[in-house]
Each structure stands twice: as C-alpha cells, then as structure tokens.
Scaffold this active site. Structure first.
Site, mmCIF file in Angstrom:
data_model
loop_
_atom_site.group_PDB
_atom_site.id
_atom_site.type_symbol
_atom_site.label_atom_id
_atom_site.label_comp_id
_atom_site.label_asym_id
_atom_site.label_seq_id
_atom_site.Cartn_x
_atom_site.Cartn_y
_atom_site.Cartn_z
ATOM 1 N N ARG A 49 0.842 -1.192 0.000
ATOM 2 C CA ARG A 49 0.000 0.000 0.000
ATOM 3 C C ARG A 49 0.879 1.245 0.000
ATOM 4 O O ARG A 49 1.907 1.283 0.671
ATOM 5 C CB ARG A 49 -0.887 0.026 1.248
ATOM 6 C CG ARG A 49 -1.913 -1.083 1.288
ATOM 7 C CD ARG A 49 -2.853 -0.937 2.461
ATOM 8 N NE ARG A 49 -2.185 -1.094 3.743
ATOM 9 C CZ ARG A 49 -2.826 -1.245 4.900
ATOM 10 N NH1 ARG A 49 -4.145 -1.239 4.916
ATOM 11 N NH2 ARG A 49 -2.163 -1.386 6.021
ATOM 12 N N ASP A 51 0.393 5.443 0.723
ATOM 13 C CA ASP A 51 -0.565 6.378 1.293
ATOM 14 C C ASP A 51 -0.927 7.474 0.298
ATOM 15 O O ASP A 51 -0.303 7.614 -0.762
ATOM 16 C CB ASP A 51 0.011 6.998 2.562
ATOM 17 C CG ASP A 51 0.118 5.994 3.713
ATOM 18 O OD1 ASP A 51 -0.648 5.008 3.699
ATOM 19 O OD2 ASP A 51 0.950 6.204 4.605
ATOM 20 N N ARG A 194 8.395 7.811 6.085
ATOM 21 C CA ARG A 194 8.197 9.236 6.346
ATOM 22 C C ARG A 194 8.595 9.598 7.777
ATOM 23 O O ARG A 194 9.119 10.694 8.030
ATOM 24 C CB ARG A 194 6.754 9.622 6.058
ATOM 25 C CG ARG A 194 6.420 9.558 4.566
ATOM 26 C CD ARG A 194 4.931 9.568 4.304
ATOM 27 N NE ARG A 194 4.308 10.790 4.794
ATOM 28 C CZ ARG A 194 2.990 10.941 4.914
ATOM 29 N NH1 ARG A 194 2.166 9.941 4.591
ATOM 30 N NH2 ARG A 194 2.489 12.079 5.350
#
Length: 248
Positions: A49, A51, A194
């Site tokens: 996945r 974001d 991140r």
C-alpha cells in the site's frame, strides 16, 4: 490464468493505492480500465500500500483472468485509456499461486528533498530551507541497519502482527538539485519511511543527535521519533521477487 502487471504513478491526485470508499485511488482507476478492456471484472492485488499522495516508480499487482491476454496489446490499450499520471510498463503470466504482495522479498523507497524553492518540484519533493548536515544524517541512517524492531516509526492503531523489518540499506546522497534518501528492506510498516526521514532531518538541522536516534530505535514510542514528512517526496522505486519471476 494469473498475471503480474507492472506500472507507475504520480500520486498527487490519489488517496493512495488501495480502494477506499468515497475517495479516488490508483487501484480503483486501474481496475476500472482493465475491467472495461477485458470485459470482465478485474480485481488487483497490489505488492503493498502507498498512502495518499505517495508516488510509485515501480509497482506490481496480480490479477486472475479466464482467457489468454496479448500482453503487448493490453499494455498499449491501457496506456491509451488511463490518465496521464498512471502508466503500465509490462504484463506477463505467472504461476497460479504467485502473489504480488507475499512473494516480494525486497522493496526500495526514495525520499526527495530540495533546499531551494523550486516550482518544478512543488509536487514531487519536500522543501527544507534549513541547512542540513548530510554527514550526520548518514551516520544516523546507519543506526537503522543495526535494528530490526521499528515500532517506533509505525503509524498507531495498525493491524500488523509484527514490527520486525530487515533494513538492508539507508543512505543520503546529493543528486544534482535534490537530496535523496534511499532505504531498502524486506518490508515496511505504515508511515515508516516518512517517520524515519523526519527523525533523520531533526539530526540534520541539529535539533537532535545520534544518541537520541539510538534511544528512539531502542524504544517503541512513536511520539519520541520525528514528525512525518509530507507524502509528496516519497517514491516506491523498486520491488524484488525471487526467481523464476520474469524481470523488467
């Protein structure tokens, strides 16, 4: 038959890869295009996945289809049908039990930073105006290689069963007009890259030091790590599968 599809996308206009109610995603757009062209409902299983706002230079997914596919023709037709920010590079048949997510053995991300205001990077890199000590950031990045539990960088309330990741590379390099952080691991937690970049940037601006990064890594408290950097600078760049998967 089962097929792998390889594609890329610029994530600015999407709420990530995975289908969501009331939000446009890359998966939704690609499945819709494939279903129309193949005249059958296509369900894609992605390699992972990303974001909202995150980009992918190389993403894999698999799907099942009852008939045979002319890969070159379908790739051409998909690229003519898809919006400009999604591009398909390849499609090929695989064994029926091949899995785009679970069979991947290595993933690489990049994070891009610019140090001067640049309109050409306004949606593709994070602008940091403070001077950065890149050597110190690289020393801090090396500390990641000595750890395997990264709960400290994981988004809260996730459904993962383990926080263990095998980080094989973590390095900052100056590339012409930008500073690029590259990190490779067997798997990543949600928001992990991140949060790592935010923590390393704190070292780069002199807000924290190596001792603090060590404390963060030894603990499991997300609040002790740095703030997550914006999604627009993050790129999924490479996914590796074991042989005999076909290579790009």
């Amino acid at each position: 038959m089962r097929y792998f599809i390889v594609f890329s996308y610029f994530g600015k206009s999407y709420h990530g890869w995975q289908n969501q109610p009331n939000a446009i995603t890359v998966q939704e757009v690609l499945e819709e295009a494939m279903s129309k062209l193949l005249r059958e409902k296509i369900a894609l299983v992605g390699a992972g996945r990303t974001d909202a706002g995150v980009h992918a230079k190389q993403m894999y997914a698999h799907f099942d289809f009852d008939g045979e596919v002319d890969s070159d023709v379908l790739v051409y037709r998909l690229n003519a049908f898809l919006p400009e920010d999604i591009a398909v590079s390849k499609l090929f048949p695989v064994e029926k039990n091949a899995h785009a997510r679970f069979d991947a053995i290595e993933r690489t991300y990049e994070y891009w930073i610019v140090q001067q205001k640049d309109p050409f990077h306004m949606h593709s890199a994070h602008y940091v105006k403070h001077p950065l000590d890149v050597d110190a950031m690289n020393q801090a990045a090396k500390l990641l290689l000595g750890h395997d539990d990264f709960e400290c960088f994981s988004k809260s309330n996730t459904d993962v069963h383990t926080y263990l990741c095998d980080v094989k590379k973590a390095e900052w390099v100056v590339e012409y007009d930008k500073l690029v952080f590259t990190i490779t691991a067997d798997r990543f937690l949600r928001n992990m890259v991140r949060a790592v970049v935010g923590t390393l940037l704190d070292v780069g601006i002199g807000k924290t030091g190596l001792g603090h990064v060590n404390e963060v890594l030894k603990g499991k408290d997300r609040s002790k790590a740095g703030a997550s950097v914006p999604a627009k600078g993050l790129y999924l760049t490479k996914i590796i599968y074991p042989e005999p998967y076909e290579k790009i």
